[in-house]
Design a protein around this motif. Structure first.
Motif, short mmCIF file in Angstrom:
data_model
loop_
_atom_site.label_atom_id
_atom_site.label_comp_id
_atom_site.label_asym_id
_atom_site.label_seq_id
_atom_site.Cartn_x
_atom_site.Cartn_y
_atom_site.Cartn_z
N ALA A 62 -2.56 19.93 -45.06
CA ALA A 62 -2.71 19.90 -43.60
C ALA A 62 -2.37 21.24 -42.98
CB ALA A 62 -1.82 18.81 -43.01
N VAL A 63 -1.33 21.90 -43.50
CA VAL A 63 -0.95 23.22 -43.00
C VAL A 63 -2.07 24.23 -43.25
CG1 VAL A 63 0.67 25.14 -43.24
CG2 VAL A 63 1.52 22.78 -43.25
N ALA A 88 -12.83 23.44 -26.53
CA ALA A 88 -12.07 23.86 -27.70
C ALA A 88 -10.61 23.41 -27.60
CB ALA A 88 -12.15 25.38 -27.86
N THR A 89 -10.05 23.45 -26.40
CA THR A 89 -8.66 23.03 -26.21
C THR A 89 -8.53 21.52 -26.36
OG1 THR A 89 -8.34 24.90 -24.72
CG2 THR A 89 -6.68 23.15 -24.66
N ALA A 129 -1.61 28.92 -32.86
CA ALA A 129 -1.48 28.41 -31.49
C ALA A 129 -0.22 27.56 -31.35
CB ALA A 129 -2.71 27.60 -31.12
N CYS A 130 0.09 26.77 -32.37
CA CYS A 130 1.29 25.93 -32.33
C CYS A 130 2.55 26.77 -32.27
CB CYS A 130 1.33 25.02 -33.55
SG CYS A 130 0.19 23.62 -33.49
N TYR A 131 2.65 27.78 -33.13
CA TYR A 131 3.85 28.61 -33.13
C TYR A 131 3.97 29.43 -31.85
CZ TYR A 131 5.06 27.41 -37.93
OH TYR A 131 5.44 26.74 -39.06
N PHE A 160 -4.18 26.30 -40.50
CA PHE A 160 -4.29 27.76 -40.55
C PHE A 160 -5.74 28.19 -40.41
CE2 PHE A 160 -5.13 31.52 -43.18
CZ PHE A 160 -4.37 32.46 -42.49
N ARG A 161 -6.62 27.55 -41.16
CA ARG A 161 -8.04 27.92 -41.13
C ARG A 161 -8.68 27.58 -39.78
NH1 ARG A 161 -9.65 25.96 -47.29
NH2 ARG A 161 -8.93 27.88 -48.33
N GLU A 162 -8.18 26.54 -39.12
CA GLU A 162 -8.71 26.16 -37.81
C GLU A 162 -8.18 27.05 -36.69
OE1 GLU A 162 -7.27 22.22 -37.96
OE2 GLU A 162 -9.05 21.39 -38.94
N GLY A 163 -7.15 27.82 -36.98
CA GLY A 163 -6.49 28.62 -35.95
C GLY A 163 -5.42 27.87 -35.20
#
Length: 222
Positions: free
Chosen positions: A185-186, A136-137, A197-199, A190-193
């Protein structure tokens, strides 16, 4: 293979954390790790592939994050919990020569009657987290690269005793590139999660300044 009859007297020593500076983590650990450490990305020297990791200390010998046993005070990454342990064909295997293992001492892997100890149960959970989290990573990082969101991080710290700490060959998510993404893209991130994780990763970089302040405070009190 790990077996009770063969390894009933085997234990794990408690001081291995003091030897690690940068430890691989999976994206599912970001929330827990960010409370204690900066999360950064690095490239494997043999393949050039990116992976995520937690920076546990700024330099060797820095023990601010360690307790009296040499264990981390805060979150303990799964890759540390499972040191010396691996999964092969759905069985736990061990590298008996790994220095984490001690015979007749440390934290036992098995209870007297053969049941798994709490220590071994923690190892199993860590192995499970890595088994599920590494693919997943890798997918998460691939999406970051597709959107050109990783950039080198440039940090150069100078301490009160004259020593210098420079971060090299490490990467972070670019807040500017993230802000410039189109709305579609944003929304997809968001939907991918991926957005959370980025923030989380971006905010965790502030831990570097906290770690530097702690080191200078210790120097002042020495």
């Amino acid at each position: 293979m790990l077996e009770f009859e063969l390894h009933k007297s085997l234990g794990i020593r408690a001081s291995g954390d003091a030897e690690r500076l940068f430890v691989q983590i999976v994206v599912g650990e970001f929330g827990s790790a960010a409370a204690d450490y900066p999360i950064l990305f690095a490239k494997r020297p043999d393949t050039g592939r990116f992976y995520a990791g937690a920076l546990l200390r700024l330099q060797a010998g820095d023990d601010a994050n360690l307790d009296e046993r040499g264990r981390l005070r805060g979150y303990r990454p799964a890759d540390l919990e499972r040191e010396g342990f691996f999964v092969e064909q759905d069985r736990i295997v061990i590298d008996r020569a790994h220095p984490v293992f001690v015979e007749g001492g440390g934290s036992a892997l098995f209870e007297i009657e053969g049941a798994q100890s709490e220590t071994l149960q923690r190892v199993q959970r860590a192995l499970g987290r890595l088994h599920a989290g590494l693919p997943a990573t890798d997918d998460f990082i691939a999406r970051l690269l597709e959107r050109s969101l990783l950039e080198p991080i440039d940090i150069d710290l100078r301490f009160d005793d004259g020593t210098r700490f420079r971060l090299e060959d490490l990467y972070t998510v670019s807040a500017d590139a993230l802000a410039d993404l189109p709305d579609a893209a944003v929304l997809a991130m968001f939907r991918e999660g991926d957005l959370a994780a980025c923030y989380t990763q971006i905010q965790s970089v502030r831990q570097i300044a906290r770690m530097a302040r702690l080191r200078n405070d210790r120097l002042a009190g020495a």
